[in-house]
Write an enzyme that holds these catalytic residues in place. Structure first.
Site, PDB file in Angstrom:
ATOM      1  N   SER A  19       0.867  -1.186   0.000  1.00  0.00           N
ATOM      2  CA  SER A  19       0.000   0.000   0.000  1.00  0.00           C
ATOM      3  C   SER A  19       0.900   1.233   0.000  1.00  0.00           C
ATOM      4  CB  SER A  19      -0.896  -0.010   1.249  1.00  0.00           C
ATOM      5  OG  SER A  19      -0.094  -0.053   2.420  1.00  0.00           O
TER       6      SER A  19
ATOM      7  N   ASP B 178       3.892  -4.009  12.015  1.00  0.00           N
ATOM      8  CA  ASP B 178       3.481  -5.284  11.432  1.00  0.00           C
ATOM      9  C   ASP B 178       2.586  -5.972  12.463  1.00  0.00           C
ATOM     10  OD1 ASP B 178       5.237  -7.869   9.568  1.00  0.00           O
ATOM     11  OD2 ASP B 178       3.319  -7.982  10.640  1.00  0.00           O
TER      12      ASP B 178
ATOM     13  N   SER C 137     -13.509 -13.434   3.579  1.00  0.00           N
ATOM     14  CA  SER C 137     -13.723 -13.546   2.139  1.00  0.00           C
ATOM     15  C   SER C 137     -14.681 -14.681   1.815  1.00  0.00           C
ATOM     16  CB  SER C 137     -12.376 -13.807   1.447  1.00  0.00           C
ATOM     17  OG  SER C 137     -12.546 -14.160   0.090  1.00  0.00           O
TER      18      SER C 137
ATOM     19  N   TYR D  16      -4.980 -19.408   0.440  1.00  0.00           N
ATOM     20  CA  TYR D  16      -5.526 -18.110   0.853  1.00  0.00           C
ATOM     21  C   TYR D  16      -6.872 -18.314   1.544  1.00  0.00           C
ATOM     22  CZ  TYR D  16      -8.174 -13.830   0.442  1.00  0.00           C
ATOM     23  OH  TYR D  16      -8.985 -12.761   0.720  1.00  0.00           O
TER      24      TYR D  16
ATOM     25  N   LYS E 281      -7.930 -17.649   5.575  1.00  0.00           N
ATOM     26  CA  LYS E 281      -9.027 -16.786   6.028  1.00  0.00           C
ATOM     27  C   LYS E 281      -9.973 -17.563   6.946  1.00  0.00           C
ATOM     28  CE  LYS E 281      -8.345 -12.709   4.188  1.00  0.00           C
ATOM     29  NZ  LYS E 281      -8.221 -11.472   5.005  1.00  0.00           N
TER      30      LYS E 281
ATOM     31  N   PHE F 238     -17.429 -10.431  -1.041  1.00  0.00           N
ATOM     32  CA  PHE F 238     -17.456 -11.061  -2.353  1.00  0.00           C
ATOM     33  C   PHE F 238     -16.398 -10.351  -3.202  1.00  0.00           C
ATOM     34  CE2 PHE F 238     -20.486 -14.531  -2.303  1.00  0.00           C
ATOM     35  CZ  PHE F 238     -20.770 -14.495  -0.953  1.00  0.00           C
TER      36      PHE F 238
HETATM   37  C1  WQD Z   1     -13.135 -12.630 -11.456  1.00  0.00           C
HETATM   38  C2  WQD Z   1     -13.557 -13.275 -12.768  1.00  0.00           C
HETATM   39  C3  WQD Z   1     -11.930 -14.802 -13.658  1.00  0.00           C
HETATM   40  C4  WQD Z   1      -8.864 -11.743 -14.437  1.00  0.00           C
HETATM   41  C5  WQD Z   1     -10.437 -13.426  -6.091  1.00  0.00           C
HETATM   42  C6  WQD Z   1     -10.222 -14.101  -4.754  1.00  0.00           C
HETATM   43  C7  WQD Z   1     -11.210 -13.557  -3.765  1.00  0.00           C
HETATM   44  C8  WQD Z   1     -11.095 -12.057  -3.703  1.00  0.00           C
HETATM   45  C9  WQD Z   1     -11.353 -11.461  -5.081  1.00  0.00           C
HETATM   46  C10 WQD Z   1      -9.606 -11.370  -1.944  1.00  0.00           C
HETATM   47  C11 WQD Z   1     -13.217 -14.755 -12.840  1.00  0.00           C
HETATM   48  C12 WQD Z   1     -12.094 -13.600 -14.593  1.00  0.00           C
HETATM   49  C13 WQD Z   1     -10.032 -12.384 -14.042  1.00  0.00           C
HETATM   50  C14 WQD Z   1      -8.501 -11.697 -15.810  1.00  0.00           C
HETATM   51  C15 WQD Z   1     -10.499 -12.933 -16.343  1.00  0.00           C
HETATM   52  N1  WQD Z   1      -9.820 -11.657  -3.247  1.00  0.00           N
HETATM   53  N2  WQD Z   1     -10.828 -12.965 -14.982  1.00  0.00           N
HETATM   54  N3  WQD Z   1      -9.340 -12.310 -16.711  1.00  0.00           N
HETATM   55  O1  WQD Z   1     -11.037 -14.992  -8.669  1.00  0.00           O
HETATM   56  O2  WQD Z   1     -13.441 -14.211  -8.271  1.00  0.00           O
HETATM   57  O3  WQD Z   1     -11.720 -13.758  -6.547  1.00  0.00           O
HETATM   58  O4  WQD Z   1     -10.347 -12.019  -5.957  1.00  0.00           O
HETATM   59  O5  WQD Z   1     -10.407 -11.362  -1.054  1.00  0.00           O
HETATM   60  O6  WQD Z   1     -10.935 -14.103  -2.492  1.00  0.00           O
HETATM   61  O7  WQD Z   1     -10.448 -15.483  -4.895  1.00  0.00           O
HETATM   62  O8  WQD Z   1     -11.648 -12.536  -8.711  1.00  0.00           O
HETATM   63  O9  WQD Z   1     -11.155 -10.710 -10.255  1.00  0.00           O
HETATM   64  O10 WQD Z   1      -9.531 -12.659 -10.109  1.00  0.00           O
HETATM   65  O11 WQD Z   1     -11.766 -12.976 -11.224  1.00  0.00           O
HETATM   66  O12 WQD Z   1     -11.224 -13.465 -17.175  1.00  0.00           O
HETATM   67  O13 WQD Z   1      -7.445 -11.127 -16.227  1.00  0.00           O
HETATM   68  O14 WQD Z   1     -12.832 -12.651 -13.845  1.00  0.00           O
HETATM   69  O15 WQD Z   1     -11.811 -16.010 -14.401  1.00  0.00           O
HETATM   70  O16 WQD Z   1     -14.264 -15.414 -13.565  1.00  0.00           O
HETATM   71  P1  WQD Z   1     -11.987 -13.990  -8.121  1.00  0.00           P
HETATM   72  P2  WQD Z   1     -10.936 -12.171 -10.093  1.00  0.00           P
END
Ligand code: WQD
Length: 337
Positions: free
Chosen positions: A36, A58, A124, A148, A152, A177
């Site tokens: 950050s 930390d 999460s 991960y 959590k 979400f």
């Molecule tokens: C969303 C959709 C991909 C990137 C993760 C973690 C979750 C939370 C949010 C922390 C999926 C698609 C993605 C790209 C794509 N993190 N996609 N091309 O995987 O739902 O969740 O991040 O809390 O815990 O698991 O999020 O944004 O990575 O993917 O097509 O370059 O977009 O396949 O369907 P995800 P995401």
């Protein structure tokens, strides 16, 4: 209230910090700034027109956290600090467990030493794992399928056992979400380091010319248009969920979980179309193979948060895309000028 935010300069932390300052609370932020920027805090202070305390610390440094908590005397802690890249977690499990689980144990130990008994935790939806049914409600089986996600869930369990064993203690576990969007000012937003893992910052970087094109990870899923479906939640709505959680008192000795989502799914293609409208041009993409570990679709049943926290998401896809575009177009390289 006097409230301490661990990881308060991060994407969710900075937006929550701003909303809490606007409500008149007294804030202290602890940060390592490993993922950050201090610039985010400077901008939050300017937007809020109020200052707050910042301590470099930390969460795993129990002695340091104890000193800060004893001195600031918060009535509650919002625990954001942690690691959150799913793929990185698979490659570095011990670092993820040490930070996300060990860091939570360390923080709670410091809270005990300082007499602070309330924690709101940044959890999460990934704790649910493969959907046995959709939408996920808080009674859904907990079977995370990633390091991960397991870290959590373990942190949730640590908080639950601490709350039960510590007189007067309580915990609120917010299962996010997919947080997206940016503050309406365009001054703060999501600023991932390196190549974005997540969909929204990647699309935004394509739109601003930092990335050549979006790779769509699979179009053969059982969804409306074959692309992955998720419950995208505006970060300002998410920030307000933390304010609602701070006002909520679980039964003594309890830690209570809430799904923080909109209750609706949006596909990758739908998001790309909406963002193209917000930025005023069609965005290049290519269809790639599925990403290992991805679920086809998941979204929240947010009824419990509505019922007990009096919270629901108000901002939709248009606001998500317009605020993200405002942030990214005003800050093409994020907080690094
Ligand atoms: C969303 C959709 C991909 C990137 C993760 C973690 C979750 C939370 C949010 C922390 C999926 C698609 C993605 C790209 C794509 N993190 N996609 N091309 O995987 O739902 O969740 O991040 O809390 O815990 O698991 O999020 O944004 O990575 O993917 O097509 O370059 O977009 O396949 O369907 P995800 P995401």
């Amino acid at each position: 209230m006097r409230i301490l935010l661990t990881g308060g300069a991060g994407y969710i932390g900075s937006h929550t910090l701003l909303e809490l300052l606007k409500k008149g609370h007294d804030l202290c932020v602890t940060e390592t700034f490993a993922n950050s920027s201090p610039e985010a805090l400077r901008r939050v202070e300017a937007l809020a027109g109020r200052s707050f305390r910042v301590e470099t610390a930390d969460v795993c440094d129990t002695a340091r956290m104890t000193d800060i908590l004893r001195d600031f005397r918060p009535e509650a802690v919002v625990h954001f600090a942690g690691l959150k890249a799913v793929g990185e977690g698979e490659a570095e499990p011990l670092r993820y467990y040490a930070t996300n689980v060990g860091g939570t144990v360390s923080l709670l130990s410091a809270m005990d030493a300082a007499g602070c008994r309330k924690v709101v935790f940044s959890s999460s939806a990934t704790v649910y794992g493969d959907p046995a049914y959709l939408p996920y409600d808080e009674s859904h089986p907990l079977a995370p399928t990633s390091v991960y996600g397991r870290s959590k869930r373990m942190a949730e369990q640590v908080i639950t056992d601490w709350a039960r064993a510590t007189p007067g203690a309580s915990g609120v576990l917010l299962r996010y979400f997919n947080p997206v969007g940016a503050h309406e000012s365009g001054q703060i937003g999501e600023d991932p380091q390196g190549i974005p893992n997540n969909l929204m910052p990647f699309i935004a970087q394509v739109a601003v010319g930092r990335r050549e094109k979006l790779g769509i990870f699979g179009e053969d899923y059982d969804t409306r248009d074959g692309t992955g479906e998720r419950d995208y939640l505006h970060v300002t709505d998410l920030a307000r969920a933390h304010i609602a959680a701070l006002s909520y008192s679980p039964a003594p000795g309890q830690a209570e979980a809430f799904n923080i989502g909109t209750g609706a799914g949006i596909t990758v293609r739908e998001m790309l179309t909406a963002f193209s409208k917000a930025c005023g041009r069609d965005l290049p993409f290519e269809v790639l193979p599925r990403r290992p570990g991805d679920l086809p679709a998941y979204y929240a049943d947010p009824a419990k948060a509505r019922r007990l926290l009096n919270w629901q998401a108000d901002l939709g896809l248009t606001e998500i895309c317009e605020t993200t575009w405002k942030w990214q177009s005003q800050n093409p390289t994020g907080y690094r000028s």
